[in-house]
Each structure stands twice: as C-alpha cells, then as structure tokens.
Design a protein around this motif. Structure first.
Motif, PDB file in Angstrom:
ATOM      1  N   ARG A   1     -30.116  21.779  -1.093  1.00 59.44           N
ATOM      2  CA  ARG A   1     -31.254  21.891  -2.009  1.00 59.44           C
ATOM      3  C   ARG A   1     -32.549  21.555  -1.285  1.00 59.44           C
ATOM      4  NH1 ARG A   1     -27.506  19.858  -5.932  1.00 59.44           N
ATOM      5  NH2 ARG A   1     -28.093  17.709  -5.428  1.00 59.44           N
ATOM      6  N   LYS A   2     -32.530  20.515  -0.457  1.00 61.25           N
ATOM      7  CA  LYS A   2     -33.715  20.181   0.337  1.00 61.25           C
ATOM      8  C   LYS A   2     -34.063  21.323   1.289  1.00 61.25           C
ATOM      9  CE  LYS A   2     -32.826  15.179   0.414  1.00 61.25           C
ATOM     10  NZ  LYS A   2     -32.540  14.019   1.301  1.00 61.25           N
TER      11      LYS A   2
ATOM     12  N   ALA B   1     -24.327  19.706  -0.908  1.00 62.42           N
ATOM     13  CA  ALA B   1     -25.185  20.441  -1.840  1.00 62.42           C
ATOM     14  C   ALA B   1     -26.575  19.812  -1.910  1.00 62.42           C
ATOM     15  CB  ALA B   1     -24.541  20.464  -3.220  1.00 62.42           C
TER      16      ALA B   1
ATOM     17  N   CYS C   1     -23.760  26.708  -4.499  1.00 58.63           N
ATOM     18  CA  CYS C   1     -25.066  26.858  -3.845  1.00 58.63           C
ATOM     19  C   CYS C   1     -25.187  28.281  -3.300  1.00 58.63           C
ATOM     20  CB  CYS C   1     -25.211  25.860  -2.690  1.00 58.63           C
ATOM     21  SG  CYS C   1     -25.012  24.133  -3.151  1.00 58.63           S
TER      22      CYS C   1
ATOM     23  N   ALA D   1     -33.461  24.481   0.919  1.00 59.16           N
ATOM     24  CA  ALA D   1     -33.998  25.629   0.192  1.00 59.16           C
ATOM     25  C   ALA D   1     -35.496  25.472  -0.037  1.00 59.16           C
ATOM     26  CB  ALA D   1     -33.268  25.789  -1.133  1.00 59.16           C
TER      27      ALA D   1
END
Length: 222
Positions: free
Chosen positions: A59-60, A55, A31, A62
């Motif tokens: 992602r959320k 991870a 990441c 980001a």
C-alpha cells in the motif's frame, strides 16, 4: 520455492486460491500488482493475496509510485529547461542534480516497500510469478491446468545474436569516437559526459542479449 509461468491469455480468468502467495497462510489481503514493463502501468494488473505485513508495504509502494510518476515528469521538465533555455547562465541551485538524487531515493524506497513474489512479464507476454511456497504453487497448478512450474524466467530475443553483437560494436565505436573528440582539446558540449556512460551501458546490454537463450514458448500443447 516454486516459479510459475502463466499464459497471457488466461491471466484474466485465473482461479487464484485464497492463500497468501508470500507466506501460504489462508485469508490473505488482496493487492493489485502490476506486471507490465512500467511500474505505473495499469494495463497489466493482477490481483494477488498477500500476508498482512506484505500488504501494508505494498500500500505504501502504491502511493509512492503515483508520487514518483509526478516527480519524474517534473525532473524531465527541469532537465529540458536546463538544456534548451535561452539564458545559459548557471542555476543558483543545482535543481537537476537535486531532483536526480530525489529519484534515486524514491527508487530505493520503492524497492524497500516491495514484497515477494514480484510478478513480471516475459518477452513473449506471459506472466511470470517467482518464489511461491511449494504448497501454494501446488494449489495454483491444481486450479489452473495450463499454468506451468519452471526453474527460471524464460528469456526471449526478438533479433538474432549477430544483430545484438553488431549493435554493441557500433556503440563501442561511437564511444571511442566521442572519447577522441573529448581529449582532442576542442570545445566539447558537457552533454558528452552523459552520453558516454549511456553508450557503455547500451553496449553491455546488447552484448548480454547476444548470449544464447533456452527460451521455450508456453503453448497449450506444451
């Protein structure tokens, strides 16, 4: 847990083991992590392996970070329009307060969807990576001889202590002057209510920066 300090000039050539920095398991999910002073900065980015659950949260986060940047820009425009619009009549709906509440909620979600270890930038520009499992940190140290294990994040002060003390005293003096004006019975702009907390926070921050620091610059021969 072990904290690592990495010289800024070797961040781009780090030899990072394929082991999750969060749990120590092999074959982590890689990441991009920002370690600049701003959450949406793309200048300071390091790619680190995390476990699957961490991870997914990143992602959320980001996606939320990109939305937060747009929402924050909208909030600034709304506040600027509210302060400088020719028609000073009240809004039918308190948009500035509603958007401020939205920023607080987004900030809470951003913290909730974060994952340790959280990289950050020291005052000297080095990369600080806290809270690695000892076995993972040992692999980093073996692969990167210039990386150092430290007990805490190094602190750095750009100015001597007296400069911060003088700034804190100046903020206190200005705050007392504004308080006297506020209770004098004169017609005082409502913006003063926002300036006073900002001055108090600034004075506390400057007083904290005036405290002694044991910073040691990371160098090749240290």
């Amino acid at each position: 847990m072990t904290n690592l300090l990495i010289p800024a000039d070797m961040v781009g050539v780090l030899r990072i083991p394929d082991v999750a920095v969060s749990t120590g398991e092999h074959g982590g999910v890689w990441c991009d992590r920002t370690w600049g002073r701003w959450r949406w900065s793309r200048r300071y980015v390091v790619r680190l392996p995390y476990d699957t659950a961490a991870a997914a949260r990143l992602r959320k986060r980001a996606v939320l970070t990109r939305f937060n940047a747009v929402f924050g820009a909208g909030y600034i425009l709304v506040v600027a329009w509210d302060l400088f619009r020719p028609d000073r009549s009240r809004w039918s709906f308190p948009w500035p307060l509603a958007m401020l509440a939205g920023l607080v909620v987004l900030s809470f979600l951003g913290d909730r969807w974060n994952a340790a270890p959280i990289p950050s930038r020291t005052g000297r520009g080095d990369l600080y990576l806290p809270g690695l499992p000892p076995a993972v940190a040992q692999l980093w140290l073996e692969c990167n001889p210039r990386v150092r294990a430290v007990d805490r994040k190094p602190t750095y002060r750009r100015w001597p202590p007296w400069a911060y003390i003088a700034g804190a005293v100046l903020c206190v003096v200005i705050a007392f002057g504004l308080l006297e004006w506020l209770f004098s019975g004169a017609d005082v702009p409502v913006e003063i209510l926002f300036v006073l907390p900002a001055l108090a926070l600034t004075a506390l921050s400057l007083a904290y920066l005036a405290l002694p620091t044991g910073h040691r610059r990371l160098s090749d021969d240290s």
